[in-house]
Enzyme design. Structure first.
Site, PDB file in Angstrom:
ATOM      1  N   SER A  33       0.857  -1.194   0.000  1.00  0.00           N
ATOM      2  CA  SER A  33       0.000   0.000   0.000  1.00  0.00           C
ATOM      3  C   SER A  33       0.886   1.235   0.000  1.00  0.00           C
ATOM      4  CB  SER A  33      -0.907   0.006   1.231  1.00  0.00           C
ATOM      5  OG  SER A  33      -1.783  -1.089   1.213  1.00  0.00           O
ATOM      6  N   ARG A  42      -3.293   1.270   3.877  1.00  0.00           N
ATOM      7  CA  ARG A  42      -2.822   1.309   5.269  1.00  0.00           C
ATOM      8  C   ARG A  42      -1.769   0.241   5.568  1.00  0.00           C
ATOM      9  NH1 ARG A  42      -6.526   0.928  10.838  1.00  0.00           N
ATOM     10  NH2 ARG A  42      -4.750   0.624  12.270  1.00  0.00           N
ATOM     11  N   PRO A 246      -2.824   1.913  -3.798  1.00  0.00           N
ATOM     12  CA  PRO A 246      -3.181   1.319  -2.505  1.00  0.00           C
ATOM     13  C   PRO A 246      -3.238  -0.199  -2.503  1.00  0.00           C
ATOM     14  CG  PRO A 246      -5.128   2.231  -3.561  1.00  0.00           C
ATOM     15  CD  PRO A 246      -3.962   2.617  -4.408  1.00  0.00           C
ATOM     16  N   GLU A 264      -7.463  -0.693  -7.387  1.00  0.00           N
ATOM     17  CA  GLU A 264      -8.842  -1.128  -7.142  1.00  0.00           C
ATOM     18  C   GLU A 264      -8.927  -2.277  -6.152  1.00  0.00           C
ATOM     19  OE1 GLU A 264     -12.859  -2.517  -9.635  1.00  0.00           O
ATOM     20  OE2 GLU A 264     -11.051  -1.877 -10.702  1.00  0.00           O
ATOM     21  N   LYS A 280     -14.972   2.454 -12.366  1.00  0.00           N
ATOM     22  CA  LYS A 280     -15.426   2.538 -13.751  1.00  0.00           C
ATOM     23  C   LYS A 280     -15.575   4.016 -14.081  1.00  0.00           C
ATOM     24  CE  LYS A 280     -15.865  -0.462 -15.859  1.00  0.00           C
ATOM     25  NZ  LYS A 280     -14.867  -1.109 -16.756  1.00  0.00           N
TER      26      LYS A 280
END
Length: 467
Positions: A33, A42, A246, A264, A280
């Protein structure tokens, strides 16, 4: 079952320095991340040297021990095989999202084991990866960037954990001092399986399917490939710096390495609570602050992108409804704009409560692959993808992440994902096509999504082509 093990380690803001001490171990994996300002950014999780591996190739799933001995070779549902070898549930460790379990990838083509889909011959000069590669890990290093803590955790299911425990504590306590890492260098021209003319032709075929009522949306992807030399771990370190994400990952498997820069989240499960965050809608980042703000606002205001997004939200609501309690599926967030290094994305959030008797394996099976990278309706969209895309997607558009012994799960949608194998690097970029799409805009979107990966190797494809 042995009690869980836990040892605090020094916190390092850059977990790549910890992974330097690990990346040459068998099946080394970093769930990464690097974009802590966004939801999901996190925790980092590092592990290696699994005591079992579970690999699905075609109709066969093999389970091997670390010595390479085959413990099982079966045509059984690979998800059921995984459930069997995860074994009895362990109690969670408070504040630690993962303390052992299955880590790896579920490739997009694993869907052929779940649904009645055509399997068409694909022209390919590569040795394709297995559809699923998972290691069962008894220990992990977990970095919490919010609390600025780092711990080594273990379950004691594998005798070797105790044998190497002090070695791991010492190794991770020192980390590295930011050594220079050589990356990958292109040594030949970029090859793309769908140039502008070929893409336009397939775009028109998707439009014909939509007009005939077969589908509402189809995600059509292009594959990029180039010969390279160098170290994929060094390339990943450059990629994560250039384009923080992330839900990134680096995974060394026999004969290959996977570099994932995904923004995602696919499925997160904690204490029975399910969250999925479909993307999207995409715009490139602007060259100036005002241009960037204008592009972000244009995405937020786009009726077309909102329509595409809500199609996928409805699809995921349906998929979650297969395994979640009646009435628990909700959509707390629609159409949030999230900004990354090279693009803005339109992101929604769907949640649910897992029904009694269901688990993370059932959840993943019910929702796989993610609707944001298929289209709607899902099965028909996947049939069209199989018909129109020249190559297998492999890991791309599948999922990477973990299923813990404690029942928790976190997986990404494996977009912005590269495979290094046999001296070649391949990666994909795609987008959802609807009745309101224009072929040139969709073609450009694939380049916007591939921008960081193209820039990493200083290889270019002209951003605008005309027939």
């Amino acid at each position: 079952m042995c009690p869980a093990l836990l040892a605090p380690l020094p916190y390092l803001e850059d977990s790549s320095r910890l992974f330097d001490a690990l990346e040459d171990e068998p099946w080394a994996v970093l769930l990464d991340s690097t974009c802590q300002g966004l939801p999901g950014g996190r925790y980092d999780i590092l592990t290696a040297d699994p005591y079992l591996t579970v690999v699905t190739q075609g109709d066969q799933t093999q389970v091997r021990d670390r010595a390479g001995r085959v413990l099982e070779d079966t045509q059984e549902d690979p998800f059921q095989v995984l459930r069997t070898y995860l074994g009895p549930s362990s109690p969670p460790i408070p504040g630690v999202p993962f303390a052992g379990g299955a880590v790896g990838y579920f490739g997009y083509d694993l869907a052929q084991r779940l649904e009645r889909l055509p399997v068409l011959t694909k022209t390919d000069d590569d040795e394709s990866l297995p559809q699923m590669m998972l290691g069962l890990h008894d220990w992990a290093v977990v970095v919490d960037h919010e609390q600025q803590t780092c711990v080594l955790v273990g379950q004691g299911r594998d005798r070797r954990t105790g044998e190497r425990w002090e070695e791991w504590v010492a190794r991770f306590s020192h980390g590295t001092s930011g050594i220079h890492r050589e990356g990958l260098v292109s040594r030949g021209p970029l090859q793309v399986n769908l140039g502008p003319d070929e893409y336009h032709h397939r775009f028109d075929r998707v439009q014909a399917f939509i007009r005939e009522g077969d589908c509402y949306q189809v995600n059509l992807a292009r594959r990029f490939q180039a010969p390279v030399h160098g170290d994929p771990w060094g390339a990943y370190c450059s990629l994560r710096t250039m384009s923080p994400a992330p839900f990134g990952a680096f995974f060394r498997v026999p004969g290959a390495a996977i570099l994932c820069n995904s923004p995602e989240r696919f499925l997160h499960l904690q204490d029975g609570r399910v969250t999925t965050c479909p993307i999207k809608g995409t715009r490139p980042r602007g060259q100036t602050a005002s241009a960037d703000a204008s592009l972000s606002q244009a995405l937020a205001d786009s009726a077309k992108d909102r329509a595409e997004n809500v199609m996928i939200v409805d699809l995921l609501r349906h998929d979650l409804g297969k395994v979640c309690a009646v009435g628990s599926v909700a959509v707390p967030t629609l159409f949030a704009v999230q900004s990354y290094a090279t693009v803005h994305h339109l992101v929604s959030t769907v949640t649910g409560q897992l029904a009694p008797g269901q688990d993370g394996v059932a959840l993943l099976r019910a929702c796989f692959p993610g609707g944001s990278i298929t289209g709607a309706p899902k099965i028909r969209a996947m049939e069209i993808i199989e018909l129109l895309e020249p190559h297998r997607r492999e890991v791309y558009c599948g999922a990477m992440g973990y299923l813990g012994f404690d029942g928790a799960m976190d997986t990404n949608v494996a977009i912005r994902t590269l495979v290094h194998q046999g001296g070649r690097l391949r990666f994909w970029a795609g987008g959802g096509i609807t009745s309101g799409s224009q072929w040139m805009d969709e073609y450009q979107e694939t380049l916007d999504k591939a921008a960081a990966m193209l820039r990493l190797f200083d290889i270019q494809e002209s951003p605008r082509h005309r027939r």
